[in-house]
Design a protein around this motif. Structure first.
Motif, PDB file in Angstrom:
ATOM      1  N   TRP A  68       0.862  -1.345   0.052  1.00 12.63           N
ATOM      2  CA  TRP A  68      -0.050   0.071  -0.034  1.00 12.63           C
ATOM      3  C   TRP A  68       0.955   1.216   0.077  1.00 12.63           C
ATOM      4  CZ3 TRP A  68      -5.234   0.295  -0.567  1.00 12.63           C
ATOM      5  CH2 TRP A  68      -5.894   1.558  -0.247  1.00 12.63           C
ATOM      6  N   SER A  91      -3.634  -2.996  -4.145  1.00 11.98           N
ATOM      7  CA  SER A  91      -3.510  -1.602  -3.814  1.00 11.98           C
ATOM      8  C   SER A  91      -3.687  -0.700  -4.926  1.00 11.98           C
ATOM      9  CB  SER A  91      -2.137  -1.388  -3.144  1.00 11.98           C
ATOM     10  OG  SER A  91      -1.915  -2.097  -2.058  1.00 11.98           O
ATOM     11  N   TYR A 151      -0.199   2.576   8.273  1.00 10.94           N
ATOM     12  CA  TYR A 151      -1.317   2.122   7.554  1.00 10.94           C
ATOM     13  C   TYR A 151      -1.976   0.733   7.836  1.00 10.94           C
ATOM     14  CZ  TYR A 151       1.685   4.641   4.391  1.00 10.94           C
ATOM     15  OH  TYR A 151       2.337   5.818   3.734  1.00 10.94           O
TER      16      TYR A 151
END
Length: 381
Positions: A168, A197, A330
């Motif tokens: 990501w 992602s 994240y």
């Protein structure tokens, strides 16, 4: 307890080692219910990333149950089920407060300029004993442990420890906008999550470049347009499929392992040396990018790797973003995406092996045996 221990280049063993103990008020002890093998571990074993210390427990991916807490860990309780971010951060310094957890000023005992601390790494990262073990000590546990909802399985959570947030992060650094074309170099676990992602961020087309049929098939199942570099020149194919323009964004999810010419798989056991040619994925990415495109580098390169096609990148007005993932930043978002059903991280797992069989699992993973894409290690109960 049992743990996977580094003894020297090419030499890892499952040893009996002492149980970890609390050493600071912000520590926790976690009983691991799942760990995993990462391609980064192979860099240490092969010697392509220097200064691994004999006796270090390997592994930087973990899920488990809190067994003990220091007095200053006030957001968790014994019995909580947690995921462990791979990088270690204090949560208090200016870098942590800005979200740059991988550049924490405090966690690395080698000093502010020493760089990222993470579990199971070489001397320059701490070192800190890793997570391929029955138990582990977690420094700065108030920031370094994230409580898991019951609905998240271990198979999903182990991917949230490192590979999904790293991917990501890579897609974010690629500056993907709606409709962009994106090339992902490397279809290992991080590359597969980079495809996921990129699509979640709105990419119009995603190209996946690899030389292993089983990984390419996984990429196609995720909606990527696959390119087998063993059968065709990936740059020529990218150019043809984009009407000679190139891709808007590229993600290098391979790193030092791509440091060999087209079709040469000898890199699997090679040791990088100063003066080697640029890593192949970087060369292809720069050649395959459109003018004014963006290159994101999340593949691992060791300190001292200083061969890079900077002239070609500069003359195409490319933007370069790179670095170690700020996992703690994240993981909460990715937990929410998983709970919402937008993604199932467990689908990237291909094997589950007992911790006691870790050496054989490492060997199969290193050989790129068909189907060995992401391996979960299960400690004994």
């Amino acid at each position: 307890m049992k743990a996977v221990v580094f003894h020297g280049q090419g030499d890892i063993r499952v040893d009996d080692v002492p149980d970890p103990q609390l050493q600071a008020p912000t520590d926790a002890i976690v009983r691991l219910t799942a760990s995993a093998i990462c391609g980064t571990d192979l860099h240490f074993i092969r010697g392509s990333f220097p200064d691994m210390q004999p006796g270090t427990i390997l592994g930087h991916e973990g899920v488990g149950i809190v067994e003990a807490l220091g007095d200053d860990v006030r957001n968790l309780k014994v019995g909580d089920r947690v995921v462990i971010p791979s990088t270690i951060a204090c949560g208090n310094c200016s870098y942590c407060r800005a979200g740059y957890f991988a550049q924490c000023d405090v966690a690395n005992p080698n000093g502010k300029s020493a760089g990222t601390s993470f579990f199971g790494g070489p001397k320059a990262t701490g070192p800190f004993h890793g997570l391929q073990a029955e138990k582990a000590r977690i420094p700065y546990a108030n920031i370094g442990l994230i409580k898991l909802p019951d609905a998240i399985s271990d198979d999903q959570a182990i991917a949230l420890s490192d590979i999904f947030p790293t991917a990501w992060f890579g897609a974010e650094m690629a500056e993907i906008k709606d409709g962009d074309s994106v090339a992902v170099f490397g279809c290992g676990p991080v590359g597969l999550f980079a495809i996921v992602s990129a699509k979640l961020m709105g990419a119009g087309r995603v190209f996946a470049i690899d030389g292993l049929p089983d990984r390419l098939e996984r990429a196609r199942e995720l909606g990527a347009e696959i390119i087998d570099f063993e059968k065709e020149n990936p740059v020529e194919t990218l150019q043809r499929l984009t009407s000679g323009i190139g891709v808007d964004r590229a993600i290098d999810a391979v790193g030092i392992d791509a440091n060999h010419s087209h079709g040469d798989h000898s890199h699997t056991h090679a040791q990088w040396q100063p003066g080697d040619a640029p890593a192949q994925a970087l060369q292809w990415a720069i050649e395959g990018l459109a003018k004014a495109g963006t290159l994101s580098i999340i593949g691992v390169y060791p300190p001292g790797f200083d061969t890079f096609p900077i002239g070609a990148a500069m003359n195409k007005n490319l933007t370069l973003n790179m670095g170690n993932c700020h996992h703690r930043k994240y993981i909460p978002k990715l937990i929410e995406l998983t709970l919402a059903g937008r993604v199932d991280p467990a689908k990237v797992l291909s094997q589950a092996e007992p911790l006691t069989d870790a050496v054989g699992a490492f060997e199969a993973f290193d050989r790129h045996d068909t189907g060995w894409i992401k391996v979960k290690l299960q400690p004994e109960a």
